[in-house]
Design an enzyme around this catalytic site. Structure first.
Site: not given
Ligand SMILES: C[S@@+](CC[C@H](N)C(=O)[O-])C[C@H]1O[C@@H](n2cnc3c(N)ncnc32)[C@H](O)[C@@H]1O
Length: 287
Positions: A18, A41, A107, A125, A171
């Site tokens: 971040h 993500h 994020s 998401e 991410d």
């Molecule tokens: C590491 S977390 C994201 C954290 C966020 N970017 C932050 O920094 O606050 C990863 C997220 O990706 C989602 N996710 C998992 N597989 C995914 C996919 N194929 N496409 C989109 N989102 C996905 C998960 O549900 C999760 O919420």
């Protein structure tokens, strides 16, 4: 899909990711022309540090908990490093108010608060419950677009942005066996559609070989202006959990390398959990 970011929000990896995200947005803001941030993500946007998930792991105490004290007061990084993180820093009290930290922004929240009115934010998401939370929080904001697609599809559907300027954050949770190749493919797909965009790709360092394999995958066909940064807070051992994390930044803005050369050593000193803590900033390809 088992991964829930609520267990990890505000940990050392979030802090690194971040802070760099905030720097990237500040660089984009140097020009008047509007831009778009595409968060593939997104998670849920804001995390409750007193909720069961966060208290069960306590990960945030060794992350954001080292940059604010128990009363919610800033514990500054030395010198220039603190100046560089000022935009990131300011978001924390803005969502917490006075007193001890209660929440940590994800994020989407950093992006929404740091962008200007004219800039757009696209949040994607896949997890249905997390998407519902995201929708509840940001659904009425007209500068935000929400989708619940697989990121591999979203990156193709959303690029190029009409603004032709912007930033894409990848991410993924890396819980699928094929996630490394999927992520590398998404990066290639994204660059094919939006060759001038900034792409920021996060990965975990856990001792399972994924981090080296991912960076080698980027190196194999590395795009111009690709910067690489890693922050490791303790010895990297197999099954030892998240010892560190890294970021690959394609089309890195001018001077970001110098900023990260200042920031990462300061963060390493602050977030170290063991003498093996280390940081690295390097160009995978400079021009
Ligand atoms: C590491 S977390 C994201 C954290 C966020 N970017 C932050 O920094 O606050 C990863 C997220 O990706 C989602 N996710 C998992 N597989 C995914 C996919 N194929 N496409 C989109 N989102 C996905 C998960 O549900 C999760 O919420």
């Amino acid at each position: 899909m088992n991964y829930r970011h609520a267990y990890h929000a505000g940990n050392h990896a979030d802090v690194l990711k971040h802070m760099v995200l905030a720097r990237l947005i500040e660089h984009l803001k140097k020009k008047d022309k509007a831009f778009r941030i595409i968060d593939l993500h997104a998670g849920i946007g804001v995390y409750d540090l007193n909720a069961d998930a966060a208290t069960r792991t306590g990960e945030w105490r060794l992350g954001i908990g080292r940059l604010f004290d128990g009363e919610g007061a800033s514990v500054p990084l030395p010198g220039m490093a603190e100046e560089l993180i000022a935009p990131w820093r300011n978001v924390i009290p803005a969502i917490n108010g006075d007193g001890p930290l209660r929440t940590y922004p994800g994020s989407p929240e950093f992006a929404r608060r740091l962008k200007r009115k004219s800039d757009r934010l696209m949040l994607n998401e896949l997890h249905p419950a997390d998407f519902a939370s995201l929708h509840e929080r940001y659904g009425r904001d007209r500068s935000v677009t929400l989708t619940d697609l697989d990121a591999a599809i979203a990156i193709k559907a959303q690029l190029p942005p009409t603004e032709r300027r912007g930033l894409v954050l990848l991410d993924p949770p890396y819980e699928r066996a094929d996630e490394r190749n999927r992520t590398l493919k998404s990066l290639r797909d994204g660059l094919q559609r939006f060759g001038t965009g900034i792409f920021c790709l996060w990965y975990p360092i856990t001792g399972d070989g994924l981090s080296d394999a991912l960076v080698d995958g980027v190196r194999a066909n590395v795009p111009p202006k690709t910067l690489h940064a890693e922050l490791v807070v303790r010895a990297v051992v197999q099954d030892g959990g998240l010892a560190g994390s890294g970021l690959v930044i394609v089309n890195a803005p001018w001077t970001l390398d110098e900023e990260l050369e200042i920031l990462l050593p300061a963060l390493r000193d602050r977030l170290a959990q063991a003498p093996e803590a280390r940081s690295k900033v390097e160009w995978l390809r400079r021009d």
